[in-house]
Scaffold this motif. Structure first.
Motif, PDB file in Angstrom:
ATOM      1  N   THR A  94       0.801  -1.224   0.000  1.00 16.77           N
ATOM      2  CA  THR A  94       0.000   0.000   0.000  1.00 16.77           C
ATOM      3  C   THR A  94       0.836   1.277   0.000  1.00 16.77           C
ATOM      4  O   THR A  94       0.295   2.364  -0.196  1.00 16.77           O
ATOM      5  CB  THR A  94      -0.952   0.026   1.207  1.00 16.77           C
ATOM      6  N   GLU A  98      -1.597   3.994  -4.407  1.00 10.29           N
ATOM      7  CA  GLU A  98      -2.371   5.056  -5.059  1.00 10.29           C
ATOM      8  C   GLU A  98      -1.708   5.527  -6.348  1.00 10.29           C
ATOM      9  O   GLU A  98      -2.392   5.877  -7.318  1.00 10.29           O
ATOM     10  CB  GLU A  98      -2.570   6.232  -4.109  1.00 10.29           C
ATOM     11  N   HIS A 160     -12.756   2.736  -5.190  1.00 10.46           N
ATOM     12  CA  HIS A 160     -12.306   4.105  -5.421  1.00 10.46           C
ATOM     13  C   HIS A 160     -11.725   4.247  -6.822  1.00 10.46           C
ATOM     14  O   HIS A 160     -10.939   3.404  -7.262  1.00 10.46           O
ATOM     15  CB  HIS A 160     -11.245   4.508  -4.396  1.00 10.46           C
ATOM     16  N   ALA A 165      -7.955   8.006  -5.588  1.00  6.84           N
ATOM     17  CA  ALA A 165      -7.601   7.152  -4.451  1.00  6.84           C
ATOM     18  C   ALA A 165      -6.419   7.750  -3.691  1.00  6.84           C
ATOM     19  O   ALA A 165      -5.438   8.186  -4.286  1.00  6.84           O
ATOM     20  CB  ALA A 165      -7.271   5.747  -4.927  1.00  6.84           C
ATOM     21  N   ARG A 166      -6.512   7.726  -2.364  1.00  5.95           N
ATOM     22  CA  ARG A 166      -5.460   8.325  -1.544  1.00  5.95           C
ATOM     23  C   ARG A 166      -5.348   7.569  -0.226  1.00  5.95           C
ATOM     24  O   ARG A 166      -6.353   7.260   0.413  1.00  5.95           O
ATOM     25  CB  ARG A 166      -5.805   9.792  -1.271  1.00  5.95           C
ATOM     26  N   LYS A 167      -4.128   7.251   0.171  1.00  7.45           N
ATOM     27  CA  LYS A 167      -3.885   6.632   1.470  1.00  7.45           C
ATOM     28  C   LYS A 167      -3.816   7.733   2.508  1.00  7.45           C
ATOM     29  O   LYS A 167      -2.930   8.585   2.470  1.00  7.45           O
ATOM     30  CB  LYS A 167      -2.584   5.830   1.449  1.00  7.45           C
ATOM     31  N   PHE A 176      -7.656   3.931   3.031  1.00  8.44           N
ATOM     32  CA  PHE A 176      -7.837   4.445   1.677  1.00  8.44           C
ATOM     33  C   PHE A 176      -9.193   5.110   1.492  1.00  8.44           C
ATOM     34  O   PHE A 176     -10.228   4.598   1.928  1.00  8.44           O
ATOM     35  CB  PHE A 176      -7.652   3.330   0.651  1.00  8.44           C
TER      36      PHE A 176
END
Length: 334
Positions: A94, A98, A160, A165-167, A176
């Motif tokens: 992860t 993204e 997403h 998408a963004r952590k 996420f």
């Protein structure tokens, strides 16, 4: 209600990451250990969803991946989809998920689903989320509902769009999200729901499959004096993404250096906030978005700095000029 076709063909491409890590013993940190077959075998009920094939592409931590690796993944995904697979699932760490998901969204030409997933808790932890995320990802890849939306990230039973998408957390299973927009869909039991769909997609093909050229990412901070920008031209970078304050502002000490860089390479102006669209003509002080854009910087639209860096690097590898890069950013922001 969207139903999953009986015995759809889904292929899993395993890149490693937390989902494939275990500890060699007490007191030792987790390391890559599980192969693609082990990942598949560790998910109860997966065979009931689809006929699942698998490849181990490059089993490394997400932090070790490069854009060239993702080009290879995109090429393999294209081969599988052209050969009749209904969808492809990419499993990876992860740390960079993204960014790689967005790269795959740009590189994969098929309208069949490409789904990226991973895990926040390794298999040795209570409540490990890897098996549930992989099962959900295969459900989405096998579903007609996900066709045509581009690459998506599936984590924590949410879907997403790759471009958003963004952590947002270092450890939580809910890390996420879709920055500024939220999820475009979700999974409930065996049902895949995708009520929201990105309006436009951008696709590109780098020349010759070569490693994309390096693009610098510079984040502006309080009191920044511009010395980093002054050195970039001599370091071999092909482009720069400037992660500015707010809606696209920098200290006045950076203005001349940023403008000078545009004479030798494209410079994309984004916001370090991570959500929202950069402005174009609201503020007019030195170092404002109006000032910087008038000096030749390219507006980053709704792309965050990490996505803008991926796009710029791949676009330069494809031979795109500044106008075409700007048009792609506009299209992705619509």
């Amino acid at each position: 209600m969207t139903t999953v076709r009986t015995r759809s063909r889904v292929h899993v491409l395993a890149l490693g990451g937390t989902i494939a890590m275990t500890s060699p013993g007490e007191g030792h940190g987790v390391r890559p250990a599980l192969n693609a077959r082990s990942l598949i075998d560790g998910v109860p009920g997966l065979a009931d969803v689809a006929e699942v094939g698998f490849d181990a592409v490059r089993p490394v931590p997400g932090a070790h991946l490069r854009l060239g690796d993702i080009q290879a993944v995109a090429a393999r995904a294209g081969e599988l989809l052209a050969d009749g697979a209904d969808g492809v699932v990419v499993v990876q760490g992860t740390d960079t998920l993204e960014e790689t998901a967005f790269a795959l969204d740009l590189l994969c030409a098929s309208d069949r689903p490409v789904v990226v997933t991973g895990a926040m808790r390794n298999p040795g932890m209570p409540g490990a989320d890897g098996p549930a995320n992989l099962l959900a990802a295969v459900r989405v890849a096998a579903s007609e509902a996900a066709a045509g939306v581009g690459t998506v990230v599936v984590m924590n039973d949410e879907i997403h769009a790759a471009r958003f998408a963004r952590k947002g957390h270092t450890t939580r299973p809910s890390a996420f999200g879709g920055a500024g927009v939220g999820p475009i869909g979700w999974i409930a039991e065996d049902r895949v729901r995708v009520p929201l769909r990105p309006a436009r997609r951008v696709r590109l093909v780098p020349h010759g499959g070569a490693e994309p050229p390096p693009v610098a990412l510079v984040t502006v901070a309080l009191g920044d004096d511009g010395r980093v920008l002054a050195r970039l031209a001599g370091l071999g970078y092909a482009g720069v993404v400037l992660a500015a304050f707010g809606a696209g502002h920098v200290p006045d000490a950076l203005v001349d250096e940023a403008a000078r860089l545009t004479e030798s390479m494209p410079v994309v102006l984004t916001s370090r906030t991570g959500a929202g669209e950069g402005l174009r003509a609201t503020y007019a002080f030195p170092g404002s978005e109006t000032d910087l854009l008038s000096r030749g910087l390219i507006g980053g639209g709704a792309l965050d700095p990490y996505k803008a860096r991926v796009l710029l690097s791949l676009a330069l590898a494809a031979g795109w000029d500044r106008r075409r890069i700007a048009d792609a950013i506009e299209r992705l922001s619509a």
